[in-house]
Scaffold this motif. Structure first.
Motif, PDB file in Angstrom:
ATOM      1  N   PHE A  83       0.819  -1.141  -0.040  1.00 18.38           N
ATOM      2  CA  PHE A  83       0.161  -0.047   0.108  1.00 18.38           C
ATOM      3  C   PHE A  83       0.770   1.227  -0.163  1.00 18.38           C
ATOM      4  O   PHE A  83       1.866   1.332   0.772  1.00 18.38           O
ATOM      5  CB  PHE A  83      -0.859   0.076   1.090  1.00 18.38           C
ATOM      6  N   ASP A  84       0.526   2.324  -0.743  1.00 18.73           N
ATOM      7  CA  ASP A  84       1.072   3.588  -0.807  1.00 18.73           C
ATOM      8  C   ASP A  84      -0.108   4.557  -0.839  1.00 18.73           C
ATOM      9  O   ASP A  84      -0.817   4.616  -1.626  1.00 18.73           O
ATOM     10  CB  ASP A  84       2.034   3.710  -2.037  1.00 18.73           C
ATOM     11  N   ALA A  85       0.077   5.426   0.061  1.00 20.43           N
ATOM     12  CA  ALA A  85      -1.020   6.583   0.208  1.00 20.43           C
ATOM     13  C   ALA A  85      -1.218   7.253  -0.842  1.00 20.43           C
ATOM     14  O   ALA A  85      -2.379   7.658  -1.511  1.00 20.43           O
ATOM     15  CB  ALA A  85      -0.942   7.436   1.267  1.00 20.43           C
ATOM     16  N   GLN A  86      -0.157   7.930  -1.725  1.00 18.60           N
ATOM     17  CA  GLN A  86      -0.080   8.590  -2.601  1.00 18.60           C
ATOM     18  C   GLN A  86      -0.692   7.893  -3.966  1.00 18.60           C
ATOM     19  O   GLN A  86      -1.132   8.588  -4.786  1.00 18.60           O
ATOM     20  CB  GLN A  86       1.232   9.292  -3.027  1.00 18.60           C
ATOM     21  N   LYS A  87      -0.234   6.916  -4.186  1.00 13.88           N
ATOM     22  CA  LYS A  87      -0.661   6.081  -5.256  1.00 13.88           C
ATOM     23  C   LYS A  87      -2.154   5.621  -5.049  1.00 13.88           C
ATOM     24  O   LYS A  87      -2.853   5.642  -6.153  1.00 13.88           O
ATOM     25  CB  LYS A  87       0.058   4.596  -5.215  1.00 13.88           C
ATOM     26  N   PHE A  88      -2.628   5.575  -3.883  1.00 12.70           N
ATOM     27  CA  PHE A  88      -4.087   4.932  -3.765  1.00 12.70           C
ATOM     28  C   PHE A  88      -4.850   6.025  -4.286  1.00 12.70           C
ATOM     29  O   PHE A  88      -5.743   5.942  -5.071  1.00 12.70           O
ATOM     30  CB  PHE A  88      -4.210   4.972  -2.469  1.00 12.70           C
ATOM     31  N   THR A  89      -4.532   7.397  -3.805  1.00 13.57           N
ATOM     32  CA  THR A  89      -5.528   8.440  -4.077  1.00 13.57           C
ATOM     33  C   THR A  89      -5.240   8.629  -5.804  1.00 13.57           C
ATOM     34  O   THR A  89      -6.320   9.024  -6.539  1.00 13.57           O
ATOM     35  CB  THR A  89      -5.091   9.945  -3.429  1.00 13.57           C
ATOM     36  N   ALA A  90      -3.838   8.684  -6.307  1.00  9.62           N
ATOM     37  CA  ALA A  90      -3.853   8.756  -7.705  1.00  9.62           C
ATOM     38  C   ALA A  90      -4.641   7.755  -8.425  1.00  9.62           C
ATOM     39  O   ALA A  90      -5.043   8.084  -9.676  1.00  9.62           O
ATOM     40  CB  ALA A  90      -2.189   8.519  -7.934  1.00  9.62           C
ATOM     41  N   ARG A  91      -4.410   6.493  -7.974  1.00 12.29           N
ATOM     42  CA  ARG A  91      -5.219   5.573  -8.857  1.00 12.29           C
ATOM     43  C   ARG A  91      -6.785   5.902  -8.827  1.00 12.29           C
ATOM     44  O   ARG A  91      -7.416   5.798  -9.880  1.00 12.29           O
ATOM     45  CB  ARG A  91      -5.008   4.264  -8.225  1.00 12.29           C
ATOM     46  N   LEU A  92      -7.523   6.426  -7.718  1.00 10.09           N
ATOM     47  CA  LEU A  92      -8.668   6.345  -7.766  1.00 10.09           C
ATOM     48  C   LEU A  92      -8.998   7.719  -8.624  1.00 10.09           C
ATOM     49  O   LEU A  92     -10.029   7.789  -9.084  1.00 10.09           O
ATOM     50  CB  LEU A  92      -9.228   6.924  -6.100  1.00 10.09           C
ATOM     51  N   ALA A  93      -8.322   8.829  -8.610  1.00 14.37           N
ATOM     52  CA  ALA A  93      -8.572  10.021  -9.331  1.00 14.37           C
ATOM     53  C   ALA A  93      -8.345   9.778 -10.842  1.00 14.37           C
ATOM     54  O   ALA A  93      -8.986  10.251 -11.674  1.00 14.37           O
ATOM     55  CB  ALA A  93      -7.324  10.901  -8.944  1.00 14.37           C
ATOM     56  N   GLY A  94      -7.623   8.781 -11.360  1.00 13.06           N
ATOM     57  CA  GLY A  94      -7.425   8.216 -12.427  1.00 13.06           C
ATOM     58  C   GLY A  94      -8.236   7.168 -13.038  1.00 13.06           C
ATOM     59  O   GLY A  94      -8.331   6.799 -14.408  1.00 13.06           O
ATOM     60  N   GLY A  95      -9.029   6.578 -12.173  1.00 12.69           N
ATOM     61  CA  GLY A  95     -10.183   5.733 -12.655  1.00 12.69           C
ATOM     62  C   GLY A  95      -9.749   4.479 -12.524  1.00 12.69           C
ATOM     63  O   GLY A  95     -10.686   3.520 -12.746  1.00 12.69           O
ATOM     64  N   ASP A  96      -8.634   4.268 -11.982  1.00 10.46           N
ATOM     65  CA  ASP A  96      -8.125   2.795 -12.002  1.00 10.46           C
ATOM     66  C   ASP A  96      -8.279   2.218 -10.538  1.00 10.46           C
ATOM     67  O   ASP A  96      -7.176   2.182  -9.463  1.00 10.46           O
ATOM     68  CB  ASP A  96      -6.537   2.839 -12.184  1.00 10.46           C
ATOM     69  N   VAL A  97      -9.555   1.959 -10.296  1.00  8.14           N
ATOM     70  CA  VAL A  97     -10.131   1.734  -8.896  1.00  8.14           C
ATOM     71  C   VAL A  97     -10.180  -0.026  -8.642  1.00  8.14           C
ATOM     72  O   VAL A  97     -10.826  -0.695  -9.458  1.00  8.14           O
ATOM     73  CB  VAL A  97     -11.612   2.022  -9.051  1.00  8.14           C
ATOM     74  N   PRO A  98      -9.297  -0.376  -7.873  1.00 10.19           N
ATOM     75  CA  PRO A  98      -9.229  -1.889  -7.406  1.00 10.19           C
ATOM     76  C   PRO A  98     -10.796  -2.059  -6.507  1.00 10.19           C
ATOM     77  O   PRO A  98     -11.491  -1.084  -6.103  1.00 10.19           O
ATOM     78  CB  PRO A  98      -8.374  -1.994  -6.324  1.00 10.19           C
ATOM     79  N   ASP A  99     -11.311  -3.186  -6.469  1.00  8.65           N
ATOM     80  CA  ASP A  99     -12.378  -3.567  -5.683  1.00  8.65           C
ATOM     81  C   ASP A  99     -12.093  -3.541  -4.179  1.00  8.65           C
ATOM     82  O   ASP A  99     -12.910  -3.426  -3.379  1.00  8.65           O
ATOM     83  CB  ASP A  99     -12.875  -4.972  -6.265  1.00  8.65           C
ATOM     84  N   VAL A 100     -10.896  -4.081  -3.847  1.00 13.29           N
ATOM     85  CA  VAL A 100     -10.591  -4.362  -2.384  1.00 13.29           C
ATOM     86  C   VAL A 100      -9.087  -3.522  -2.369  1.00 13.29           C
ATOM     87  O   VAL A 100      -8.267  -3.872  -3.240  1.00 13.29           O
ATOM     88  CB  VAL A 100     -10.275  -5.792  -2.299  1.00 13.29           C
ATOM     89  N   VAL A 101      -8.792  -3.068  -1.368  1.00 16.12           N
ATOM     90  CA  VAL A 101      -7.495  -2.463  -0.771  1.00 16.12           C
ATOM     91  C   VAL A 101      -7.185  -2.879   0.520  1.00 16.12           C
ATOM     92  O   VAL A 101      -7.928  -2.665   1.562  1.00 16.12           O
ATOM     93  CB  VAL A 101      -7.524  -1.022  -0.906  1.00 16.12           C
TER      94      VAL A 101
END
Length: 458
Positions: A83-101
């Motif tokens: 897990f990486d906090a910056q990567k998490f928000t970046a992924r969500l902002a870019g639409g690359d959303v996992p189902d579970v984290v």
């Protein structure tokens, strides 16, 4: 051996599973609408993506395999990065959303306050799960924000005090003298065991883990770090006493600078660890540390006592891992069923069976698995934790089982990560004598409140 020790610690902090990132459309859930529109179906299909788990160890792989069997017909893709906090928000902002984290429980209220993850009451209802029955109350408290549960928690490894009876016996110190609810008694024992050489510590009477068990010291001694609304309360007057007590303990052992330099040099996971080298008389440690010490069972003599609160009662405080479902996850139903499967009784039994096989192969001591759930904890202890032939280790193991139900939550705050950092800064400044405790805590509160307002609003 070194690889094994690293795996033990990794398993203790967050289970090493290995999950992925490529969400695919499924028949359940919405496309990221508000939580009121979210639904979870017990019948699942399609593809599931998950992310933020490191490579699987024996415990993790057993749970993965078990959970996959519970989701027949679902294609599960796994990404084995952490897990990486910056990567998490970046992924969500870019639409690359996992189902579970997977993430540490301290992160959960931050993303809950930002609307980036879903509350899970409907998930629990769909599968007849009562959080109050499945997990310890403090574990649920860690992921409860504004009266809603936002994650499926896993693991709770309580801290207690491991005793080095070799050092204690030589100094005439008894186990009952290591009592954190009786500072004068504790400090007298510390002074009997403490030794210095050339003006620097050679043996610590007591290692309080001053900046490693921060929540434990404050909550156990009557402090309050988080208010009912999730706002930080670092400047609460009740927090002064725990900080003053920590300062008394480290000042009695050369002062914080020398104490910190000495403990930083410990070979904590190696053949020359602080118990083998008799560098400590007693030390606060989480439940996973006896696993590290077990290869040296014939070289050390240890015991354990509970960490006691200001009221004289045993208490534990510790966070752990959790699973969250992002607000825009595509396969909500599969995500819900999967994370619940990873934490149900069958999953933990599979994990315990795998761990028992590993321990038998390595001829080590089975110290149990501390899952975050009382039912599996008891079942695993009854089935797998047997007398080892080493009375000291057996007493240590028993102590951790005795205290696990005494857990308290430090509270869930949207500024949890900032709170932890600023509290550590306050402790360091106060113990070094750079600031009085009240000033150090007040400055930490100001910084943490700024972070809280930026996340949760005024």
């Amino acid at each position: 051996m070194e690889r094994r020790r690293a795996a033990i610690v990794a398993a203790g902090v967050a289970i090493a599973l290995g999950l992925a990132a490529a969400g695919c459309e499924s028949g359940s859930g919405d496309e990221g609408g508000g939580s009121d529109a979210v639904s979870f179906d017990a019948n699942v299909s399609g593809a599931l993506s998950a992310w933020a788990f490191d490579n699987a160890d024996d415990v993790g792989q057993a749970r993965i395999d078990y959970a996959a069997q519970q989701l027949q017909g679902v294609s599960i893709k796994m990404d084995q990065t952490g897990f990486d906090a910056q990567k998490f928000t970046a992924r969500l902002a870019g639409g690359d959303v996992p189902d579970v984290v997977q993430m540490d429980r301290e992160y959960v209220p931050t993303y809950a306050a930002q609307g980036l993850i879903l509350p899970l009451e409907k998930c629990f209802t769909a599968h007849n799960v009562d959080p109050k029955q499945r997990w310890y109350p403090n574990v649920v408290g860690d992921v409860t924000y504004k009266s809603q549960v936002w994650a499926v928690p896993q693991f709770y490894q309580p801290p207690a005090i491991i005793l080095n009876t070799t050092v204690m016996d030589a100094a005439g110190v008894k186990p009952e003298d290591i009592d954190t609810s009786k500072p004068d008694v504790l400090l007298a024992a510390v002074q009997k065991m403490y030794k210095a050489s050339g003006g620097v510590p050679a043996v610590l009477g007591f290692n309080p883990q001053a900046t490693g068990q921060t929540y434990l010291w404050f909550i156990s001694q009557g402090g309050k770090l988080v208010g009912d609304s999730g706002a930080p309360t670092l400047d609460d007057p009740s927090n002064v006493y725990p900080l003053e007590l920590l300062k008394r303990i480290v000042d009695a052992q050369g002062g914080f600078a020398k104490y910190k330099s000495f403990t930083d040099a410990f070979d904590t996971f190696g053949d020359n660890n602080q118990f083998v080298k008799n560098q400590v008389g007693a030390e606060v440690d989480a439940q996973w540390y006896p696993n590290v010490l077990s290869p040296y069972k014939d070289k050390i003599k240890i015991g354990a006592v509970p960490f006691k609160g200001k009221d004289g009662q045993p208490v534990t405080v510790a966070y752990g891992g959790s699973f969250v479902i992002p607000a825009k996850a595509k396969n909500l139903s599969a995500a819900c069923k999967w994370v619940l499967a990873l934490t149900d009784d069958g999953s933990w039994d599979a994990a315990a069976t795998a761990r028992a096989a590993t321990i038998a192969k390595e001829k080590s001591i089975n110290t149990g698995l501390f899952t975050g759930s009382p039912g599996p904890d008891k079942a695993i202890r009854d089935k797998y934790v047997k007398p080892s032939g080493n009375a000291g280790f057996d007493q240590v193991i028993s102590t951790y089982y005795d205290v696990v139900a005494t857990g308290k939550s430090a509270g869930a705050s949207p500024a949890g990560q900032q709170l932890k950092q600023e509290l550590t800064n306050a402790i360091t400044a106060a113990l070094l004598g750079q600031k009085p405790p009240q000033k150090a805590l007040a400055d930490a509160q100001t910084a943490t409140m700024n972070a809280y307002r930026s996340i949760a609003g005024s």
